[in-house]
Design a protein around this motif. Structure first.
Motif, mmCIF file in Angstrom:
data_model
loop_
_atom_site.group_PDB
_atom_site.id
_atom_site.type_symbol
_atom_site.label_atom_id
_atom_site.label_comp_id
_atom_site.label_asym_id
_atom_site.label_seq_id
_atom_site.Cartn_x
_atom_site.Cartn_y
_atom_site.Cartn_z
ATOM 1 N N ARG A 6 86.987 28.053 29.640
ATOM 2 C CA ARG A 6 86.604 29.231 30.406
ATOM 3 C C ARG A 6 85.126 29.547 30.182
ATOM 4 O O ARG A 6 84.651 29.554 29.052
ATOM 5 C CB ARG A 6 87.487 30.408 29.987
ATOM 6 C CG ARG A 6 87.294 31.669 30.797
ATOM 7 C CD ARG A 6 88.392 32.670 30.508
ATOM 8 N NE ARG A 6 88.407 33.071 29.112
ATOM 9 C CZ ARG A 6 89.277 33.938 28.600
ATOM 10 N NH1 ARG A 6 90.223 34.452 29.377
ATOM 11 N NH2 ARG A 6 89.223 34.270 27.328
ATOM 12 N N TRP A 7 84.437 29.808 31.277
ATOM 13 C CA TRP A 7 83.059 30.274 31.168
ATOM 14 C C TRP A 7 83.062 31.725 30.718
ATOM 15 O O TRP A 7 83.812 32.550 31.236
ATOM 16 C CB TRP A 7 82.334 30.152 32.502
ATOM 17 C CG TRP A 7 82.155 28.757 33.006
ATOM 18 C CD1 TRP A 7 82.687 28.219 34.135
ATOM 19 C CD2 TRP A 7 81.395 27.717 32.385
ATOM 20 N NE1 TRP A 7 82.312 26.908 34.262
ATOM 21 C CE2 TRP A 7 81.519 26.574 33.207
ATOM 22 C CE3 TRP A 7 80.628 27.627 31.217
ATOM 23 C CZ2 TRP A 7 80.902 25.363 32.909
ATOM 24 C CZ3 TRP A 7 80.016 26.419 30.908
ATOM 25 C CH2 TRP A 7 80.148 25.308 31.753
ATOM 26 N N ASN A 8 82.215 32.042 29.754
ATOM 27 C CA ASN A 8 82.122 33.409 29.264
ATOM 28 C C ASN A 8 81.575 34.315 30.358
ATOM 29 O O ASN A 8 80.569 34.014 30.982
ATOM 30 C CB ASN A 8 81.217 33.450 28.039
ATOM 31 C CG ASN A 8 80.967 34.859 27.562
ATOM 32 O OD1 ASN A 8 79.886 35.389 27.761
ATOM 33 N ND2 ASN A 8 81.962 35.469 26.952
ATOM 34 N N GLN A 9 82.269 35.416 30.605
ATOM 35 C CA GLN A 9 81.916 36.297 31.709
ATOM 36 C C GLN A 9 81.025 37.455 31.274
ATOM 37 O O GLN A 9 80.600 38.261 32.100
ATOM 38 C CB GLN A 9 83.193 36.861 32.337
ATOM 39 C CG GLN A 9 84.141 35.779 32.859
ATOM 40 C CD GLN A 9 85.405 36.367 33.428
ATOM 41 O OE1 GLN A 9 85.352 37.266 34.250
ATOM 42 N NE2 GLN A 9 86.542 35.870 33.006
ATOM 43 N N GLU A 10 80.732 37.555 29.995
ATOM 44 C CA GLU A 10 79.965 38.694 29.519
ATOM 45 C C GLU A 10 78.493 38.368 29.321
ATOM 46 O O GLU A 10 77.712 39.209 28.898
ATOM 47 C CB GLU A 10 80.554 39.192 28.196
ATOM 48 C CG GLU A 10 82.003 39.645 28.331
ATOM 49 C CD GLU A 10 82.599 40.053 27.011
ATOM 50 O OE1 GLU A 10 81.862 40.007 26.004
ATOM 51 O OE2 GLU A 10 83.778 40.404 26.962
ATOM 52 N N ARG A 12 77.177 36.556 27.091
ATOM 53 C CA ARG A 12 76.765 36.400 25.691
ATOM 54 C C ARG A 12 76.539 34.923 25.385
ATOM 55 O O ARG A 12 77.234 34.053 25.893
ATOM 56 C CB ARG A 12 77.833 36.970 24.757
ATOM 57 C CG ARG A 12 77.960 38.475 24.841
ATOM 58 C CD ARG A 12 78.957 39.011 23.826
ATOM 59 N NE ARG A 12 80.307 38.639 24.141
ATOM 60 C CZ ARG A 12 81.048 37.789 23.443
ATOM 61 N NH1 ARG A 12 80.539 37.193 22.378
ATOM 62 N NH2 ARG A 12 82.287 37.542 23.786
ATOM 63 N N LEU A 14 77.163 31.991 23.199
ATOM 64 C CA LEU A 14 78.185 31.647 22.213
ATOM 65 C C LEU A 14 77.862 30.298 21.588
ATOM 66 O O LEU A 14 77.884 29.266 22.251
ATOM 67 C CB LEU A 14 79.570 31.607 22.881
ATOM 68 C CG LEU A 14 79.998 32.891 23.589
ATOM 69 C CD1 LEU A 14 81.312 32.685 24.312
ATOM 70 C CD2 LEU A 14 80.115 34.037 22.594
ATOM 71 N N ILE A 17 80.869 27.069 20.084
ATOM 72 C CA ILE A 17 81.888 27.505 21.038
ATOM 73 C C ILE A 17 83.124 27.975 20.276
ATOM 74 O O ILE A 17 83.722 27.206 19.524
ATOM 75 C CB ILE A 17 82.256 26.346 21.989
ATOM 76 C CG1 ILE A 17 81.034 25.931 22.810
ATOM 77 C CG2 ILE A 17 83.407 26.743 22.905
ATOM 78 C CD1 ILE A 17 81.215 24.667 23.608
ATOM 79 N N CYS A 31 92.101 28.746 23.917
ATOM 80 C CA CYS A 31 90.996 28.967 24.848
ATOM 81 C C CYS A 31 89.656 28.669 24.184
ATOM 82 O O CYS A 31 89.396 29.091 23.053
ATOM 83 C CB CYS A 31 91.036 30.413 25.346
ATOM 84 S SG CYS A 31 89.666 30.862 26.431
ATOM 85 N N ASP A 33 85.819 29.478 24.933
ATOM 86 C CA ASP A 33 84.891 30.264 25.750
ATOM 87 C C ASP A 33 83.502 29.635 25.680
ATOM 88 O O ASP A 33 82.949 29.461 24.594
ATOM 89 C CB ASP A 33 84.829 31.703 25.252
ATOM 90 C CG ASP A 33 85.978 32.530 25.783
ATOM 91 O OD1 ASP A 33 86.287 32.409 26.974
ATOM 92 O OD2 ASP A 33 86.574 33.288 24.997
ATOM 93 N N SER A 35 79.467 29.724 26.998
ATOM 94 C CA SER A 35 78.418 30.514 27.642
ATOM 95 C C SER A 35 77.737 29.659 28.699
ATOM 96 O O SER A 35 77.627 28.444 28.588
ATOM 97 C CB SER A 35 77.403 30.983 26.607
ATOM 98 O OG SER A 35 76.831 29.877 25.925
#
Length: 247
Positions: A6-10, A12, A14, A17, A31, A33, A35
């Motif tokens: 999953r691509w980080n949606q915030e 930030r 990372l 990872i 999961c 995440d 960036s």
């Protein structure tokens, strides 16, 4: 356990990872995440995906749900996308009916052909569903079809044409294995690269799904685990020229 990239949606950054367990409709995913900057190149994205995939591999994960629009060849060797065949075949009868209606045809009067190399449980279930919806059903299987024909006639009073001649064509063909095309429309239920139709779920289920995930892969995992049940997944087609959308 199945992985989830999953691509980080915030926004930030990372590094490294992080891995964490997430629960989607009571199904556990590991999961990763990742960036992603606004100007990240395609090559950098692939490197990020491979790095995250290798971390999942080290945790014993062999199957993963990819972000939408990410090709399978972005994964490291040993990690594969979650398969979609079981869901494709489970919705085959609904998919067939939706495509015929979209073309303006009466599904009950359409000629539907099912071809397969073996009479598996998936084929039997699909043929039974089709026989109750369509008046003209044809089937091509190497063996076992006679008993199914007798059962359908005995239990439901419906009949189908077994081993249609080479000249017999159909309005739509559902192929469970590689076969010569003999229908005006052709649904290759063996080909995971073929676009899946848009699938809708009840709103209370839809609200609990993560964004960005490859929808076909995610729903297939949930289907295989029994979280999604018959009647909860509906087929929606947008146009007859382009009846499906990327999974």
């Amino acid at each position: 356990m199945v992985g989830l990239l999953r691509w980080n949606q915030e926004g930030r950054f990372l590094r490294p990872i992080p891995l964490r367990e997430v629960n989607i409709l009571h199904v556990r995913f590991l999961c990763a995440d990742m960036s992603r900057g606004e100007r990240m190149s395609a090559a950098a994205e692939r490197r990020k995906l491979r790095s995250a995939g290798k971390k999942l591999l080290r945790q014993g994960i062999e199957r993963v749900v990819l972000p939408s629009n990410v090709p399978a060849d972005a994964l490291p060797e040993g990690l594969r996308p979650a398969g979609t065949l079981s869901l494709r075949r489970a919705i085959a009868a609904d998919w067939c009916g939706a495509l015929l209606r979209l073309r303006g045809e009466n599904p009950a009067a359409a000629r539907v052909l099912v071809t397969a190399n073996a009479l598996s449980g998936e084929v039997v279930r699909t043929v039974t569903e089709l026989a109750l919806r369509h008046r003209y059903l044809l089937m091509e299987v190497p063996y076992g079809g006679e008993e199914l024909c007798r059962r359908l006639r005995r239990e439901y009073g419906v009949s189908l044409l077994l081993h249609p001649g080479a000249g017999e064509t159909a309005d739509i063909q559902l192929a469970f294995d590689v076969a010569e095309r003999r229908g005006e429309s052709f649904l290759p239920l063996y080909d995971e690269t073929f676009p899946m139709p848009h699938l809708t779920l009840p709103p209370e289920i839809e609200a609990r799904l993560p964004e960005q995930a490859n929808r076909g892969q995610l729903l297939s995992v949930l289907w295989e685990t029994g979280v999604l049940r018959p009647g909860q997944v509906s087929v929606q087609l947008k146009s007859a020229a382009d009846p499906a959308e990327p999974a």
